[in-house]
Scaffold this motif. Structure first.
Motif, short mmCIF file in Angstrom:
data_model
loop_
_atom_site.label_atom_id
_atom_site.label_comp_id
_atom_site.label_asym_id
_atom_site.label_seq_id
_atom_site.Cartn_x
_atom_site.Cartn_y
_atom_site.Cartn_z
N GLU A 224 9.10 80.20 -3.49
CA GLU A 224 7.83 79.72 -4.02
C GLU A 224 8.01 78.87 -5.27
OE1 GLU A 224 7.04 84.08 -2.65
OE2 GLU A 224 8.70 82.87 -3.44
N ASN A 225 9.17 78.97 -5.90
CA ASN A 225 9.41 78.24 -7.15
C ASN A 225 9.37 76.73 -6.96
OD1 ASN A 225 9.84 78.37 -9.92
ND2 ASN A 225 12.06 78.28 -9.74
N ILE A 226 9.76 76.26 -5.78
CA ILE A 226 9.85 74.82 -5.54
C ILE A 226 8.51 74.13 -5.81
CG2 ILE A 226 10.25 73.05 -3.79
CD1 ILE A 226 12.80 74.41 -4.68
N ALA A 227 7.43 74.72 -5.31
CA ALA A 227 6.12 74.09 -5.46
C ALA A 227 5.73 73.96 -6.93
CB ALA A 227 5.05 74.89 -4.70
N ALA B 104 -1.80 77.24 -17.26
CA ALA B 104 -1.66 77.39 -18.71
C ALA B 104 -0.31 76.87 -19.19
CB ALA B 104 -1.82 78.86 -19.09
N LEU B 105 0.74 77.12 -18.41
CA LEU B 105 2.07 76.67 -18.80
C LEU B 105 2.20 75.15 -18.66
CD1 LEU B 105 4.20 79.55 -17.25
CD2 LEU B 105 3.69 79.17 -19.67
N LEU B 106 1.58 74.58 -17.66
CA LEU B 106 1.58 73.12 -17.55
C LEU B 106 0.82 72.49 -18.71
CD1 LEU B 106 1.11 72.69 -13.70
CD2 LEU B 106 3.21 72.33 -15.01
N ALA C 208 5.64 66.34 -11.46
CA ALA C 208 4.54 65.39 -11.35
C ALA C 208 3.89 65.18 -12.72
CB ALA C 208 3.51 65.89 -10.34
N LEU C 209 3.74 66.25 -13.48
CA LEU C 209 3.20 66.12 -14.84
C LEU C 209 4.12 65.27 -15.70
CD1 LEU C 209 1.40 66.85 -17.26
CD2 LEU C 209 2.69 68.98 -17.46
N THR C 210 5.41 65.57 -15.65
CA THR C 210 6.38 64.83 -16.46
C THR C 210 6.36 63.35 -16.11
OG1 THR C 210 7.77 66.81 -16.45
CG2 THR C 210 8.79 64.78 -17.20
N ASP C 211 6.20 63.04 -14.83
CA ASP C 211 6.22 61.64 -14.39
C ASP C 211 5.00 60.85 -14.83
OD1 ASP C 211 8.69 61.95 -13.23
OD2 ASP C 211 7.96 62.10 -11.17
N GLU D 207 7.67 71.14 -8.55
CA GLU D 207 7.11 69.84 -8.18
C GLU D 207 5.85 69.54 -9.00
OE1 GLU D 207 6.74 69.95 -3.93
OE2 GLU D 207 8.87 69.52 -3.61
N ARG D 208 5.07 70.56 -9.31
CA ARG D 208 3.92 70.35 -10.19
C ARG D 208 4.38 69.93 -11.59
NH1 ARG D 208 -0.44 74.80 -10.83
NH2 ARG D 208 -1.60 72.96 -11.55
#
Length: 551
Positions: free
Chosen positions: A260-263, A195-197, A270-273, A266-267
């Protein structure tokens, strides 16, 4: 297209995409920037009216603090609708107009995403708290009480007291790292992450150039809800919370900064990219491991583009010894981290007052920021040399200051309205009654007055920013050979095109700096750079910038 043209095009494209690397970002606190309708509160149309001024500073981007729908218990950092503008700031059409005009002035626009928590008025939380069986029952951090009815563990809120609030609907506690009206989202729930993504994608599709990510290391909590250990007195500091706040008594190993925040980061990256030329700037709030976390979060090209910690936002003065210590720690813990340095922002006392800097020292610090490796963030009014405003208790708005007054006066003193016109009743900020009183001390340094003085702080900042942009080594080059000798801090900035030697006297007594061997020419004379040859004597608040002459 020949090979050379192809390479040049790729390099130009990369340069546009990497605008953030070494870029200068101007932070706008919208409530206090410019009011366009006379209600005493700054708004989006007000920002649009002032874009020409911002562009004249030479900055690359603006970061706008939250303007989403909110009950405003924490002035927009308690979001009730991520996809709409709060009416006090205007409309979505006003934001689109701002975005278009900013881009027309060559300015990138970053917005402040508050993902770690929402308002208790957000529809997600209203549903989550309704019972234990609804579709969003696990979207927030809920926990049963201990057998004696007390909170599930010892975690504390930054705003004072327990980080747990009892809810009579579910007969459980919910986690709030900030106000009780700011419940923490449960990032261990995949639906929350998705939802946040989707929220981030909404704003990227609209055309924003990136995000400042509030409390980026607070996203995840320890699923076992283990108690935080106590923190020895000699390890406590006030970089995140004032010393009168018991929050400083704990080492916050389990309530934030979880691996766990790292993963998730990275998501998000990846969206920003998926979009060209976007960037993410994370706020790392950790008094003990800020630089280490900054390194973890910006390592490689799959996480955040840049982060800022609080090393240069705390009370401790920026001495040569301390600056060397910070960069040594950064090199040791995270050599490839990309920091974003700030001396002031909406959460801390303005550095002119915090470090008790006179005019010469303020000018020197402006140049120093433009010479340090990393990106730079300026807070509205910093370019005027504004001191902290004195806000009496009866006018306080900040719940943080109200809670810990008088030992800690909160954040209102750095949030008072921007001063545009020295002779206007409200310094050009509003035609009505401002939400915080305009500082008459600051009014003497209003924009219209400083614009007329060629040697003013305002023009000095413009020249300092221009110097940074004129030298690729200062923008994005390596930083090498940092040394501290007494009050003198020296270092080299270099890339394939140039080498720049930097020396700053951050003390109160004159001292000598030694230039490296070779032939050098002064740069930044218009900023006050002292000419050196072999050795150079620097008085208090003086500096020397030299560029190696290419053979």
């Amino acid at each position: 297209m020949n090979v050379q043209n192809t390479v040049e095009l790729k390099n130009a494209t990369k340069a546009l995409a990497d605008w953030w690397r070494g870029g200068v970002i101007y932070q706008i606190y919208p409530r206090s920037f410019q009011d366009s309708n006379g209600d005493g509160i700054g708004d989006l149309k007000g920002i649009t009216q002032r874009l020409e001024y911002i562009a004249s500073l030479g900055v690359d981007a603006i970061w706008i603090s939250p303007f989403f729908k909110s009950p405003m218990k924490d002035f927009g950092y308690d979001v009730s609708d991520y996809r709409d503008v709060d009416p006090m700031f205007g409309t979505m059409e006003d934001f689109k107009e701002l975005l278009d005009h900013a881009h027309g002035h060559g300015l990138k626009v970053m917005i402040d995403l508050v993902l770690s928590h929402t308002s208790d008025q957000h529809p997600w939380f209203k549903e989550s708290r309704s019972n234990r069986e609804n579709s969003k029952s696990d979207w927030y951090v809920w926990a049963d009480p201990k057998p004696d009815g007390t909170p599930p563990n010892n975690w504390l809120s930054i705003f004072g007291g327990s980080a747990w609030q009892w809810d009579s609907r579910r007969l459980q506690y919910y986690l709030h790292n900030f106000l009780t009206s700011q419940p923490d989202l449960n990032f261990h729930c995949q639906d929350v992450q998705d939802a946040l993504l989707d929220v981030a994608r909404f704003w990227l599709d609209l055309g924003v150039d990136g995000f400042r990510l509030d409390t980026i290391n607070f996203y995840f909590h320890d699923v076992q809800l283990r108690d935080n250990p106590g923190l020895p007195m000699d390890q406590r500091n006030a970089s995140i919370a004032p010393m009168v706040n018991p929050y400083n008594h704990q080492d916050h190993l389990y309530s934030k900064s979880r691996p766990e925040n790292i993963a998730f980061l990275e998501r998000l990256r990846a969206l920003t990219d998926e979009y060209d030329g976007r960037a993410c700037l994370g706020e790392v709030g950790d008094a003990q491991r800020g630089l280490e976390i900054m390194g973890e979060y910006t390592s490689g090209d799959k996480r955040m583009h840049m982060c800022y910690a609080f090393e240069f936002l705390e009370k401790r003065a920026l001495t040569a010894t301390y600056a060397k210590q910070v960069f040594d720690q950064l090199e040791e813990k995270a050599g490839d981290a990309w920091p974003c340095w700030a001396f002031s922002n909406h959460d801390v006392q303005r550095h002119a007052s915090r470090w008790e800097l006179d005019d010469a020292a303020l000018r020197q610090h402006a140049v120093l920021m433009m010479c340090l490796r990393g990106s730079a963030c300026l807070y509205q009014g910093e370019e005027l040399g504004l001191p902290e405003a004195d806000v009496p208790f009866e006018h306080l708005q900040d719940p943080y200051g109200i809670e810990f007054w008088p030992e800690f006066k909160g954040r209102d003193g750095c949030r008072t309205p921007m001063v545009w016109a020295a002779q206007d009743e409200q310094s050009g900020f509003t035609s009505g009654t401002p939400w915080l009183p305009v500082s008459q001390t600051q009014a003497d340094q209003a924009v219209d007055r400083l614009e007329q003085e060629a040697s003013s702080m305002l023009h000095h900042y413009r020249r300092a920013i221009a110097l940074r942009h004129a030298h690729s080594a200062l923008m994005s080059g390596q930083q090498n050979d940092m040394k501290q000798s007494g009050p003198i801090l020296t270092f080299m900035r270099e890339d394939s095109a140039e080498q720049v030697f930097c020396a700053f006297n951050l003390g109160s007594e004159s001292a000598e700096a030694t230039l490296p061997d070779g032939e050098w020419q002064v740069i930044g004379e218009e900023l006050g750079s002292v000419v050196g040859a072999g050795t150079v004597t620097l008085g208090a608040a003086q500096f020397c910038l030299m560029q190696r002459v290419q053979g």
